[in-house]
Design a protein around this motif. Structure first.
Motif, PDB file in Angstrom:
ATOM      1  N   SER A 121       0.773  -1.234  -0.047  1.00  0.00           N
ATOM      2  CA  SER A 121       0.201  -0.107   0.030  1.00  0.00           C
ATOM      3  C   SER A 121       0.952   1.397  -0.143  1.00  0.00           C
ATOM      4  CB  SER A 121      -0.999  -0.073   1.107  1.00  0.00           C
ATOM      5  OG  SER A 121      -1.833  -1.213   1.044  1.00  0.00           O
ATOM      6  N   SER A 122       1.985   1.292   0.725  1.00  0.00           N
ATOM      7  CA  SER A 122       2.871   2.183   0.666  1.00  0.00           C
ATOM      8  C   SER A 122       3.391   2.487  -0.375  1.00  0.00           C
ATOM      9  CB  SER A 122       3.880   2.241   1.746  1.00  0.00           C
ATOM     10  OG  SER A 122       3.323   2.153   3.063  1.00  0.00           O
ATOM     11  N   LEU A 123       3.772   1.345  -1.135  1.00  0.00           N
ATOM     12  CA  LEU A 123       4.536   1.564  -2.709  1.00  0.00           C
ATOM     13  C   LEU A 123       3.694   2.081  -3.747  1.00  0.00           C
ATOM     14  CD1 LEU A 123       6.446  -1.642  -2.984  1.00  0.00           C
ATOM     15  CD2 LEU A 123       7.615   0.565  -2.930  1.00  0.00           C
ATOM     16  N   LYS A 124       2.305   1.722  -3.516  1.00  0.00           N
ATOM     17  CA  LYS A 124       1.307   2.337  -4.438  1.00  0.00           C
ATOM     18  C   LYS A 124       1.037   3.685  -4.393  1.00  0.00           C
ATOM     19  CE  LYS A 124      -1.225  -1.979  -5.095  1.00  0.00           C
ATOM     20  NZ  LYS A 124      -2.595  -2.687  -4.799  1.00  0.00           N
ATOM     21  N   SER A 125       1.307   4.390  -2.722  1.00  0.00           N
ATOM     22  CA  SER A 125       1.234   5.706  -2.540  1.00  0.00           C
ATOM     23  C   SER A 125       2.400   6.452  -3.047  1.00  0.00           C
ATOM     24  CB  SER A 125       1.082   5.973  -1.015  1.00  0.00           C
ATOM     25  OG  SER A 125       0.028   5.692  -0.338  1.00  0.00           O
ATOM     26  N   CYS A 126       3.510   5.698  -3.227  1.00  0.00           N
ATOM     27  CA  CYS A 126       4.664   6.360  -3.919  1.00  0.00           C
ATOM     28  C   CYS A 126       4.328   6.649  -5.433  1.00  0.00           C
ATOM     29  CB  CYS A 126       5.742   5.540  -3.595  1.00  0.00           C
ATOM     30  SG  CYS A 126       6.580   5.291  -1.786  1.00  0.00           S
ATOM     31  N   GLN A 127       3.921   5.514  -6.069  1.00  0.00           N
ATOM     32  CA  GLN A 127       3.531   5.798  -7.387  1.00  0.00           C
ATOM     33  C   GLN A 127       2.547   7.007  -7.391  1.00  0.00           C
ATOM     34  OE1 GLN A 127       1.871   1.814  -8.047  1.00  0.00           O
ATOM     35  NE2 GLN A 127       3.097   2.015 -10.166  1.00  0.00           N
ATOM     36  N   ALA A 128       1.728   7.366  -6.727  1.00  0.00           N
ATOM     37  CA  ALA A 128       0.859   8.622  -7.063  1.00  0.00           C
ATOM     38  C   ALA A 128       1.890   9.881  -6.998  1.00  0.00           C
ATOM     39  CB  ALA A 128      -0.149   8.765  -5.825  1.00  0.00           C
ATOM     40  N   ASP A 129       2.866   9.656  -6.062  1.00  0.00           N
ATOM     41  CA  ASP A 129       3.888  10.698  -5.810  1.00  0.00           C
ATOM     42  C   ASP A 129       4.804  10.930  -7.167  1.00  0.00           C
ATOM     43  OD1 ASP A 129       2.820  11.509  -3.287  1.00  0.00           O
ATOM     44  OD2 ASP A 129       4.260  10.330  -2.274  1.00  0.00           O
ATOM     45  N   ILE A 130       4.842   9.767  -7.726  1.00  0.00           N
ATOM     46  CA  ILE A 130       5.923   9.758  -8.908  1.00  0.00           C
ATOM     47  C   ILE A 130       5.123  10.452  -9.974  1.00  0.00           C
ATOM     48  CG2 ILE A 130       6.845   8.337 -10.705  1.00  0.00           C
ATOM     49  CD1 ILE A 130       7.543   6.428  -8.378  1.00  0.00           C
ATOM     50  N   GLY A 131       3.813   9.901 -10.132  1.00  0.00           N
ATOM     51  CA  GLY A 131       2.993  10.681 -11.157  1.00  0.00           C
ATOM     52  C   GLY A 131       2.926  12.081 -11.180  1.00  0.00           C
ATOM     53  N   THR A 132       2.867  12.768  -9.602  1.00  0.00           N
ATOM     54  CA  THR A 132       2.899  14.071  -9.514  1.00  0.00           C
ATOM     55  C   THR A 132       3.967  14.724 -10.005  1.00  0.00           C
ATOM     56  OG1 THR A 132       1.210  14.060  -7.578  1.00  0.00           O
ATOM     57  CG2 THR A 132       2.487  16.031  -7.778  1.00  0.00           C
ATOM     58  N   GLY A 133       5.344  13.932  -9.634  1.00  0.00           N
ATOM     59  CA  GLY A 133       6.511  14.300  -9.994  1.00  0.00           C
ATOM     60  C   GLY A 133       6.593  14.750 -11.458  1.00  0.00           C
ATOM     61  N   MET A 134       6.226  13.570 -12.311  1.00  0.00           N
ATOM     62  CA  MET A 134       6.248  13.777 -13.625  1.00  0.00           C
ATOM     63  C   MET A 134       5.376  14.862 -14.120  1.00  0.00           C
ATOM     64  SD  MET A 134       5.891   9.340 -14.315  1.00  0.00           S
ATOM     65  CE  MET A 134       6.428   9.419 -16.108  1.00  0.00           C
ATOM     66  N   ASP A 135       4.454  15.064 -13.787  1.00  0.00           N
ATOM     67  CA  ASP A 135       3.516  16.343 -14.015  1.00  0.00           C
ATOM     68  C   ASP A 135       4.250  17.664 -13.748  1.00  0.00           C
ATOM     69  OD1 ASP A 135       1.259  14.581 -14.735  1.00  0.00           O
ATOM     70  OD2 ASP A 135       0.282  15.042 -12.941  1.00  0.00           O
ATOM     71  N   ILE A 136       4.998  17.520 -12.668  1.00  0.00           N
ATOM     72  CA  ILE A 136       5.856  18.910 -12.601  1.00  0.00           C
ATOM     73  C   ILE A 136       6.771  19.122 -13.421  1.00  0.00           C
ATOM     74  CG2 ILE A 136       7.424  20.078 -10.820  1.00  0.00           C
ATOM     75  CD1 ILE A 136       5.778  18.538  -8.539  1.00  0.00           C
ATOM     76  N   VAL A 137       7.556  17.905 -13.550  1.00  0.00           N
ATOM     77  CA  VAL A 137       8.630  18.053 -14.888  1.00  0.00           C
ATOM     78  C   VAL A 137       8.054  18.438 -16.129  1.00  0.00           C
ATOM     79  CG1 VAL A 137      10.250  16.418 -16.120  1.00  0.00           C
ATOM     80  CG2 VAL A 137       9.977  16.359 -13.502  1.00  0.00           C
ATOM     81  N   THR A 138       6.628  18.149 -16.438  1.00  0.00           N
ATOM     82  CA  THR A 138       6.349  18.483 -17.796  1.00  0.00           C
ATOM     83  C   THR A 138       6.062  19.915 -17.665  1.00  0.00           C
ATOM     84  OG1 THR A 138       5.460  16.114 -18.032  1.00  0.00           O
ATOM     85  CG2 THR A 138       4.178  18.000 -19.409  1.00  0.00           C
ATOM     86  N   ASP A 139       5.415  20.425 -16.597  1.00  0.00           N
ATOM     87  CA  ASP A 139       5.172  21.767 -16.585  1.00  0.00           C
ATOM     88  C   ASP A 139       6.433  22.480 -16.776  1.00  0.00           C
ATOM     89  OD1 ASP A 139       2.379  21.513 -16.071  1.00  0.00           O
ATOM     90  OD2 ASP A 139       2.478  21.717 -13.837  1.00  0.00           O
ATOM     91  N   VAL A 140       7.518  21.980 -16.178  1.00  0.00           N
ATOM     92  CA  VAL A 140       8.769  22.950 -16.355  1.00  0.00           C
ATOM     93  C   VAL A 140       9.273  22.973 -17.643  1.00  0.00           C
ATOM     94  CG1 VAL A 140      11.150  23.022 -15.643  1.00  0.00           C
ATOM     95  CG2 VAL A 140       9.630  22.567 -13.848  1.00  0.00           C
ATOM     96  N   ALA A 141       8.944  21.773 -18.349  1.00  0.00           N
ATOM     97  CA  ALA A 141       9.673  21.698 -19.567  1.00  0.00           C
ATOM     98  C   ALA A 141       8.563  22.704 -20.536  1.00  0.00           C
ATOM     99  CB  ALA A 141       9.390  20.068 -20.172  1.00  0.00           C
ATOM    100  N   MET A 142       7.309  22.444 -20.224  1.00  0.00           N
ATOM    101  CA  MET A 142       6.458  23.580 -20.953  1.00  0.00           C
ATOM    102  C   MET A 142       6.871  25.138 -20.892  1.00  0.00           C
ATOM    103  SD  MET A 142       2.575  21.855 -20.375  1.00  0.00           S
ATOM    104  CE  MET A 142       1.920  23.034 -20.831  1.00  0.00           C
ATOM    105  N   ASP A 143       7.302  25.428 -19.776  1.00  0.00           N
ATOM    106  CA  ASP A 143       7.762  26.593 -19.148  1.00  0.00           C
ATOM    107  C   ASP A 143       8.748  27.271 -20.400  1.00  0.00           C
ATOM    108  OD1 ASP A 143       6.058  27.329 -17.511  1.00  0.00           O
ATOM    109  OD2 ASP A 143       7.220  26.712 -15.792  1.00  0.00           O
ATOM    110  N   LEU A 144       9.907  26.139 -20.442  1.00  0.00           N
ATOM    111  CA  LEU A 144      10.995  26.257 -21.279  1.00  0.00           C
ATOM    112  C   LEU A 144      10.553  26.568 -22.639  1.00  0.00           C
ATOM    113  CD1 LEU A 144      13.573  23.409 -19.653  1.00  0.00           C
ATOM    114  CD2 LEU A 144      13.725  26.372 -19.512  1.00  0.00           C
ATOM    115  N   ALA A 145       9.733  25.659 -23.085  1.00  0.00           N
ATOM    116  CA  ALA A 145       9.228  25.607 -24.706  1.00  0.00           C
ATOM    117  C   ALA A 145       8.273  26.872 -24.941  1.00  0.00           C
ATOM    118  CB  ALA A 145       8.232  24.336 -24.675  1.00  0.00           C
TER     119      ALA A 145
END
Length: 230
Positions: free
Chosen positions: A11-35
């Motif tokens: 269950s803890s690992l699955k919660s980590c996956q949600a955090d990973i997904g949020t992190g990927m969204d943040i990285v995408t936002d930063v890349a969009m800012d650059l573009a």
């Protein structure tokens, strides 16, 4: 270690996956800012962002594999003698190693958020240019409001989307939670999920058809900030 403790760890690992997904969204936002800042999708920093997205996708897949293996092995243990618990760790390690060895680059490239990142980068620069041109034109304010409501409203919930996803088959958008819930409900009824957009001919919406629309999510968040400031 008891099986209940094992399931708690999963269950803890699955919660980590949600955090990973949020992190990927943040990285995408930063890349969009650059573009958007450079008005181009080819930027040295964007290549680094894509590498980070791929690393996150790899970690996400590894967690999926580990959870699947542990669930499979523990299911076998519950039907055998308690002594089999002692070999649990070795079995998990063996099967997990085999699964990881089969993890291909193609599988990572097909990860939902990797696909979304690439599509976002492909469209980001041209979108920024189009928006700049549109801002020069004088549009009727009521028309702008109507367009925003249509673009931002989920056809299922009839409220503003929080996590919009695009159907790559019919190009319609839905809130992620709402469409996944509908797909699951139809699956439980042994039926196909029809696109909820009125008039759409797509009669078989699948989870694999859905791609997170980071640009639309960004627009929704920007609209919220503007409304809050006024």
């Amino acid at each position: 270690m008891s099986l209940s403790a094992v399931h708690g760890t999963l269950s803890s690992l699955k919660s980590c996956q949600a955090d990973i997904g949020t992190g990927m969204d943040i990285v995408t936002d930063v890349a969009m800012d650059l573009a958007e800042t450079q008005n181009e999708a080819v930027h040295p920093g964007i290549a680094e962002m894509e590498a980070m997205i791929l690393e996150c996708a790899k970690l996400d897949r590894e967690i999926n594999y580990f959870v699947d293996v542990v669930q499979q092995v523990t299911a076998e243990v519950t039907t055998q003698q308690p002594e089999s618990m002692f070999s649990l760790s070795a079995k998990v390690k063996e099967q997990f190693t085999e699964r990881i060895a089969r993890l291909s680059d193609d599988e990572l490239q097909n990860h939902q958020k990797v696909v979304a990142f690439k599509e976002t980068m492909k469209n980001s620069a041209s979108q920024a240019i189009r928006e700049s041109e549109e801002n020069v034109e004088e549009l009727d304010e009521d028309l702008v409001v109507t367009q925003s409501q249509v673009n931002f409203t989920c056809p299922l919930t009839q409220v503003e989307m929080k996590n919009p996803v695009k159907n790559k088959k019919c190009n319609h958008h839905y809130d992620e939670g709402a469409i996944l819930g509908l797909i699951k409900a139809r699956h439980n009824q042994k039926k196909k999920c029809r696109c909820p957009v009125v008039g759409c001919g797509n009669s078989d919406v699948k989870q694999s058809d859905l791609i997170p629309d980071q640009m639309l999510r960004r627009k929704i968040q920007s609209q919220k900030r503007q409304n809050n400031s006024t």
